[in-house]
Design an enzyme around this catalytic site. Sequence first.
Site, mmCIF file in Angstrom:
data_model
loop_
_atom_site.group_PDB
_atom_site.id
_atom_site.type_symbol
_atom_site.label_atom_id
_atom_site.label_comp_id
_atom_site.label_asym_id
_atom_site.label_seq_id
_atom_site.Cartn_x
_atom_site.Cartn_y
_atom_site.Cartn_z
ATOM 1 N N LYS A 1 0.838 -1.211 0.000
ATOM 2 C CA LYS A 1 0.000 0.000 0.000
ATOM 3 C C LYS A 1 0.869 1.256 0.000
ATOM 4 C CE LYS A 1 -4.151 -1.898 0.530
ATOM 5 N NZ LYS A 1 -4.895 -2.244 -0.639
ATOM 6 N N LYS B 1 -6.079 -16.173 -12.345
ATOM 7 C CA LYS B 1 -7.161 -16.012 -11.383
ATOM 8 C C LYS B 1 -8.173 -14.925 -11.759
ATOM 9 C CE LYS B 1 -7.375 -14.821 -6.751
ATOM 10 N NZ LYS B 1 -7.142 -14.675 -5.394
ATOM 11 N N LYS C 1 -11.138 -8.926 -8.882
ATOM 12 C CA LYS C 1 -11.668 -7.584 -9.127
ATOM 13 C C LYS C 1 -10.642 -6.705 -9.822
ATOM 14 C CE LYS C 1 -13.163 -6.421 -5.094
ATOM 15 N NZ LYS C 1 -13.945 -7.384 -4.365
HETATM 16 P P1 ADP Z 1 -10.359 -10.019 -5.393
HETATM 17 O O1 ADP Z 1 -9.188 -10.903 -5.716
HETATM 18 O O2 ADP Z 1 -11.305 -9.882 -6.516
HETATM 19 O O3 ADP Z 1 -9.985 -8.705 -4.737
HETATM 20 P P2 ADP Z 1 -11.032 -10.779 -2.734
HETATM 21 O O4 ADP Z 1 -9.600 -10.797 -2.354
HETATM 22 O O5 ADP Z 1 -11.909 -9.711 -2.199
HETATM 23 O O6 ADP Z 1 -11.171 -10.835 -4.311
HETATM 24 O O7 ADP Z 1 -11.693 -12.202 -2.425
HETATM 25 C C1 ADP Z 1 -12.279 -12.577 -1.230
HETATM 26 C C2 ADP Z 1 -12.236 -14.092 -1.169
HETATM 27 O O8 ADP Z 1 -12.831 -14.654 -2.357
HETATM 28 C C3 ADP Z 1 -10.811 -14.653 -1.165
HETATM 29 O O9 ADP Z 1 -10.316 -14.774 0.111
HETATM 30 C C4 ADP Z 1 -10.991 -16.021 -1.803
HETATM 31 O O10 ADP Z 1 -11.410 -16.971 -0.846
HETATM 32 C C5 ADP Z 1 -12.119 -15.816 -2.764
HETATM 33 N N1 ADP Z 1 -11.638 -15.636 -4.155
HETATM 34 C C6 ADP Z 1 -11.423 -14.473 -4.798
HETATM 35 N N2 ADP Z 1 -11.043 -14.679 -6.079
HETATM 36 C C7 ADP Z 1 -11.020 -16.021 -6.248
HETATM 37 C C8 ADP Z 1 -10.721 -16.884 -7.349
HETATM 38 N N3 ADP Z 1 -10.401 -16.405 -8.542
HETATM 39 N N4 ADP Z 1 -10.790 -18.213 -7.161
HETATM 40 C C9 ADP Z 1 -11.153 -18.723 -5.965
HETATM 41 N N5 ADP Z 1 -11.449 -17.973 -4.890
HETATM 42 C C10 ADP Z 1 -11.388 -16.638 -5.020
#
Ligand code: ADP
Length: 329
Positions: free
Chosen positions: A111, A194, A197
């Site tokens: 950050k 993966k 967001k």
């Molecule tokens: P992003 O990567 O979109 O910011 P987050 O980190 O907010 O998503 O995700 C919250 C939870 O959702 C993670 O801790 C994980 O368990 C799950 N998650 C997010 N993206 C994936 C993915 N592509 N495959 C499997 N689980 C995921």
Amino acid sequence: MDTVLSGIRSTGHLHLGNYFGALKNFVKIQDDYRCFFFIADLHSLTTHPHPDDFHSSVRTILAEYLAAGLDPEKSAIYIQSDVPEISELYVLLNMISYVGELERTVTFKEKVRQNPNNVNAGLLTYPVLMASDILIHRAQWVPVGKDQEQHLELARVFARRFNNMYGADIFPEPHNLVFTGGAVKVPGLDGSGKMGKSNGNGIYLYDDEKTITKKVMKAVTDSGPTEPDSPMPEVIANLFTLLGLVSDRSTVDYFTEKWNDCSIRYGDLKKQLAADICKVTLPIRERIDAIYNDESYLSEVVASGREKARASAAATLALVKQAVGFKAF
Ligand code: ADP
Ligand code: TRP
């Protein structure tokens, strides 16, 4: 019964990765654990969201979690800022967390690199607040992704340190809850691995049919197999992974056969995939709208979550304050 807790960031919408990687499992465990699911609105203030958007983003995420199956009758579903005991524990834990260990946190360093003009103290103590979220309910299990593991490790450090320092046995050490069947990794459709967001490759539970179809039809593919039974390149394997999550066995088998005998047409595969994603997400989308607009239902959910969470939190905080040496006059 063991306690499971998960904190949810109040930004954006839920994508298929969140759904299949986390939420669907949360829904399943609600009968087997004492569950706390909350929206981490205080944490989101580290990035200074505009006051006009603050409430609606909390409401959006709340509606999406409820629509996807979190059940307020079974679990405590609440807003972090509704439980002042969390903030009080945060103050106390700040006294036993060291600036050095917080500065060494990978997420903090990242950050600082990304936003050198907003290195606020809340960002530094983000793991302390997260530890308070967890320890206030004395949770044993916290399902987190890779990026949050270091924060969970710090929660264990603070739990241990508090217990030792005050000769109390208040906090169990919280561990990552890894779901049976292992962690699924939901891929993106851009061949980049993966779905996430920030990767801009998300299919959201709130996307409409047209948007989903457009995203799927644009998925990266190759020029097709030229020899029977050839190994699948990653971009194609990704489509099959998604198909495996949303379609029935026979559909997956059908396209696998088509791949193996080189007669596969990616257009057909994508059309099927889009249709099957819609079958999963469109009913959820409808519920999101209904729930988002049902003010009295939402306020009931939030009030009942607050009540359950505060009862649990107050019991812990009383023990903590006693251990630290507070006494009523
Ligand atoms: P992003 O990567 O979109 O910011 P987050 O980190 O907010 O998503 O995700 C919250 C939870 O959702 C993670 O801790 C994980 O368990 C799950 N998650 C997010 N993206 C994936 C993915 N592509 N495959 C499997 N689980 C995921
Ligand atoms: N930091 C978590 C994230 O970014 C959200 C969160 C806040 C959390 N408090 C928590 C997760 C407590 C688990 C437990 O995703």
